[in-house]
Design an enzyme around this catalytic site. Structure first.
Site, PDB file in Angstrom:
ATOM      1  N   HIS A 143       0.842  -1.211   0.000  1.00 18.03           N
ATOM      2  CA  HIS A 143       0.000   0.000   0.000  1.00 18.03           C
ATOM      3  C   HIS A 143       0.867   1.248   0.000  1.00 18.03           C
ATOM      4  CE1 HIS A 143      -2.608  -3.181   1.499  1.00 18.03           C
ATOM      5  NE2 HIS A 143      -3.643  -2.453   1.120  1.00 18.03           N
ATOM      6  N   LYS A 170      -1.056  -7.872  -4.972  1.00 22.77           N
ATOM      7  CA  LYS A 170      -1.962  -6.732  -4.740  1.00 22.77           C
ATOM      8  C   LYS A 170      -1.153  -5.452  -4.563  1.00 22.77           C
ATOM      9  CE  LYS A 170      -5.234  -4.541  -1.633  1.00 22.77           C
ATOM     10  NZ  LYS A 170      -5.865  -4.514  -0.301  1.00 22.77           N
ATOM     11  N   THR A 310     -18.397  18.695 -18.321  1.00 22.23           N
ATOM     12  CA  THR A 310     -19.087  19.693 -17.514  1.00 22.23           C
ATOM     13  C   THR A 310     -18.086  20.669 -16.900  1.00 22.23           C
ATOM     14  OG1 THR A 310     -20.776  19.977 -15.813  1.00 22.23           O
ATOM     15  CG2 THR A 310     -19.205  18.204 -15.448  1.00 22.23           C
ATOM     16  N   LYS A 314     -15.635  22.941 -20.034  1.00 20.08           N
ATOM     17  CA  LYS A 314     -16.358  23.099 -21.306  1.00 20.08           C
ATOM     18  C   LYS A 314     -15.604  23.953 -22.334  1.00 20.08           C
ATOM     19  CE  LYS A 314     -21.045  22.334 -19.637  1.00 20.08           C
ATOM     20  NZ  LYS A 314     -22.439  22.569 -19.933  1.00 20.08           N
ATOM     21  N   ASP A 351     -26.116  21.210 -25.292  1.00 17.79           N
ATOM     22  CA  ASP A 351     -26.890  22.024 -24.342  1.00 17.79           C
ATOM     23  C   ASP A 351     -27.928  22.873 -25.077  1.00 17.79           C
ATOM     24  OD1 ASP A 351     -25.712  21.194 -22.009  1.00 17.79           O
ATOM     25  OD2 ASP A 351     -24.180  22.746 -22.001  1.00 17.79           O
ATOM     26  N   ALA A 387     -24.813  35.634 -19.629  1.00 18.00           N
ATOM     27  CA  ALA A 387     -23.981  35.491 -20.837  1.00 18.00           C
ATOM     28  C   ALA A 387     -22.866  34.474 -20.636  1.00 18.00           C
ATOM     29  CB  ALA A 387     -23.395  36.854 -21.211  1.00 18.00           C
ATOM     30  N   ASN A 409     -27.177  40.887 -19.163  1.00 22.14           N
ATOM     31  CA  ASN A 409     -26.183  40.346 -18.247  1.00 22.14           C
ATOM     32  C   ASN A 409     -25.868  41.369 -17.165  1.00 22.14           C
ATOM     33  OD1 ASN A 409     -24.409  38.113 -17.639  1.00 22.14           O
ATOM     34  ND2 ASN A 409     -22.719  39.481 -18.117  1.00 22.14           N
TER      35      ASN A 409
END
Length: 530
Positions: A143, A170, A310, A314, A351, A387, A409
Site C-alpha cells: 500500500h 496486490k 461539464t 467546457k 446544451d 452570458a 447580463n
C-alpha cells in the site's frame, strides 16, 4: 515520469491468457464484533458480492481460537482474511508473531485467501510452505498512501511481490491525478499472475470500476457508503446496479463525464441504464479530471470512446479536439465529445439543442400548427438572462432558429459582446424589468438566481413576467424555481431546466451510439432520482 499513453495493444492483451476470468467483487467487513460481521456477511451475499474480506483488525475483542472458527465456518461466501497492522494503514497495534499466528490459523480453518503485507511476506510464506491447502491462496499486498510511482517502479514492485511466493499480487497506490490509474491498468493487463491493482482516492475511482476491463483479479465494494475500508471505495451496490459491473469485459467501451467536481452527476445512472436496456457493451463512469489535455493524452485508445464534459472544462477541452461542430465552435463551449474509430476527437454542444427543442415544443403547445420546416421561434423576441456558457448556447440557438435575440447580463460589456455576434440587442439585468416593446415575448434564465439554497430569489419580478408567453429556467435544483412558479401564475407556459438536462442527454446518447435515445427510460429515471 508521467503516465504512458495507452496503446490499443495494451487494451487487447487483456482478452487472452490468464487474466480474462471474471473479476471478483469483494466486500470488506468492518464490524467491531463477530455478531456484526456475521450480519454483514449475509448482507454482502444478498447484494451479490462474490467474497467477503474479514478485517480482523476491526474487531474490538478478538479471540483467535473461537472467533476465527465462527467467522470462517459460518460465512455464506468465500473468505479473505486480513489482519492489517497500523504500519500498513490498518488498526492492529499488537505483537507481530500473534498477528501472523492468527493468519496461519485462518488458513488451517478453511479461509480461501489471506492477505499478508510485502514487508513480512517472505518469512510468512516460508512458514506455511508445506502446509498450504489445495484451494488456498496468499495475496501479498503493498500500500502506498502518498502517490502512484512510475511504471518502472511499479513493475519492480510486482517482481518483488512475486519473489515472495505470492499466489496473487496486490498493489494499492494513491491517485494525485486520474491519469495515475493508467499505470495500474498497464500492470493488471500485462501481469502473468493474478493481480489486484487499485488506485485509492476519488481520482482513482475508475481503477476500481474498470477492474474487469483490465483483468484485475478482484475489486472491493463497500457494504454501505459510510463503511469503506480505503479512500475512494464505491459501494458494492453501486458497482453492480449503477455501473453494471458484471457486464464489463475487456472489450467494453468506456464513456464518462469529465468535470471537477463530478461525483454528484446523475449521468452514469441514465447512460448505464440506457446501454443495458439495448445490450450495448459499454459503461459510463465518473471521471474527476484536473487537467483535460493530460487526460485525453493518457486515455487515447479508441476504447475510451467519448465523454460528456461539464464545469470547469467546457471551454478548456476545446483545444484538445480534432474537430468541432460549427455551432459548438461559435458558442465557444462543448459538452459532448466522441472519439471516432480512427482516434480523432470530435466535439459537440448539445446544451443548446436540449434547451431550444424544449422551448420549441412548449411554443407548439401554445400556438398550435406551425408550417412544416419552420421553427415556432422564428420572428419571436427572445430575452436571455446571463452570458455564461448556457447563455451563449441559448443566444446562438435562438438566433439560428430565426428569433430576435436580446441578451441581458450583470455586466453590460459581456452582454454586448455576445449580442453583437448574432446581431442582437444588449442590456443590463436591471433594464429587463421595464423592457416590454411587445407582448408574447420569450424569457430564458441562465443565471444562478433562484438556485438552491437561495430558492426565494428570482431574476425578474412577477409584474414584469406578464409580457411573456413562455418562460424557461436552466436551473433544475429546485425543479420548480420561484421564477417558474410566478410565470405559471401569470398564465405563461413554462419549460423546466430538467427538460434541457434530459434532452441534451438524448443528443449525447445519439452522438455516442448512433442510436435513438430511450427517451421514456431517461424520463423515468430523472423523475425517480432527480
Amino acid at each position: 515520469m508521467g503516465s504512458l499513453p495507452f496503446t490499443t495493444s495494451d487494451l487487447h492483451t487483456s482478452t487472452g491468457g490468464l487474466v480474462s476470468s471474471p473479476t471478483l467483487l469483494c466486500t470488506p467487513l468492518m464490524g467491531t464484533t463477530v455478531d456484526q460481521m456475521l450480519i454483514e456477511m449475509h448482507k454482502a451475499k444478498e447484494i451479490g458480492s462474490d467474497i467477503v474480506e474479514i478485517r480482523l483488525d476491526c474487531l474490538r475483542n478478538f479471540n483467535p481460537s473461537s472467533d476465527l472458527q465462527i467467522l470462517i465456518k459460518q460465512s455464506p461466501l468465500p473468505t479473505l482474511v486480513t489482519y492489517r497492522p497500523v504500519w500498513e494503514g490498518g488498526q492492529y497495534e499488537g505483537d507481530e508473531t500473534k498477528r501472523q499466528d492468527a493468519l496461519r490459523s485462518a488458513m488451517e480453518l478453511g479461509a480461501n485467501y489471506i492477505d499478508i503485507e510485502l514487508e513480512v511476506a517472505h518469512d510468512f510464506n516460508n512458514s506455511i510452505y508445506e502446509k498450504k491447502p489445495d484451494n488456498f491462496k496468499v495475496i501479498v499486498s503493498s500500500h502506498n498512501f502518498h502517490n502512484t510511482p512510475s511504471s518502472e517502479a511499479i513493475g519492480n514492485l510486482v517482481a518483488r511481490i512475486q519473489a515472495t511466493g505470492a499466489d496473487i499480487v496486490k498493489i494499492a497506490t494513491t491517485a494525485l491525478d486520474i491519469t495515475d490509474c493508467a499505470r495500474i491498468f498497464q500492470i493488471t493487463v500485462h501481469s502473468q499472475v493474478p493481480t489486484i491493482g487499485i488506485v485509492m482516492g476519488e481520482r482513482g475511482l475508475i481503477s476500481r470500476l474498470l477492474s474487469p476491463k483490465f483483468g484485475g483479479f478482484l475489486t472491493y465494494g463497500a457494504l454501505e457508503a459510510g463503511a469503506i475500508s480505503a479512500p475512494g471505495q464505491p459501494t458494492a451496490r453501486d458497482l453492480l446496479d449503477l455501473y453494471n459491473f458484471r457486464l464489463i469485459r475487456p472489450d467494453t467501451k468506456v464513456y464518462g463525464i469529465i468535470g471537477k467536481p463530478v461525483g454528484h452527476s446523475k449521468s452514469p445512472l441514465l447512460f448505464n441504464a440506457a446501454f443495458k436496456s439495448v445490450g450495448l457493451n459499454a459503461v459510463y463512469v465518473h471521471f474527476l479530471v484536473d487537467d483535460v489535455e493530460k487526460f485525453f493524452n493518457t486515455y487515447s485508445s479508441v476504447d475510451f470512446s467519448g465523454c460528456s464534459c461539464t464545469i470547469p472544462h467546457k471551454e478548456a477541452a476545446l483545444k484538445c479536439m480534432d474537430e468541432i461542430d460549427s455551432i459548438a465552435k461559435k458558442i465557444g463551449a462543448i459538452n459532448n465529445i466522441v472519439r471516432k474509430p480512427d482516434g480523432r476527437l470530435v466535439a459537440f454542444n448539445t446544451d443548446y439543442i436540449g434547451s431550444i427543442s424544449g422551448i420549441e415544443d412548449g411554443l407548439r403547445g401554445l400556438n398550435g400548427a406551425i408550417p412544416a420546416g419552420k421553427s415556432p421561434l422564428a420572428g419571436k423576441l427572445f430575452v436571455v438572462l446571463g452570458a455564461g456558457g448556457a447563455g451563449k448556447s441559448l443566444v446562438y440557438g435562438a438566433a439560428q432558429k430565426g428569433a430576435r435575440v436580446v441578451c441581458a447580463n450583470r455586466t453590460y460589456e459581456r452582454a454586448k459582446e455576445l449580442a453583437d455576434k448574432v446581431g442582437g440587442k444588449a442590456m443590463t439585468l436591471e433594464e429587463v424589468e421595464n423592457f416590454h416593446p411587445e407582448e408574447g415575448m420569450i424569457l430564458a434564465n441562465t443565471t444562478s438566481v433562484g438556485m438552491k439554497p437561495n430558492v426565494d430569489d428570482t431574476p425578474i419580478s412577477k409584474q414584469a413576467l406578464k409580457h411573456y408567453c413562455l418562460v424557461f429556467d436552466a436551473i433544475y435544483t429546485p425543479k420548480e424555481t420561484r421564477l417558474l412558479r410566478e410565470a405559471k401564475e401569470t398564465g405563461a407556459e413554462v419549460v423546466y431546466g430538467t427538460e434541457m438536462l434530459i434532452r441534451q442527454g438524448f443528443e449525447q446518447y445519439k452522438n455516442f451510439t448512433g442510436l435513438p435515445a430511450p427517451e421514456e427510460l431517461f424520463r423515468e429515471l430523472m423523475e425517480k432520482h432527480a
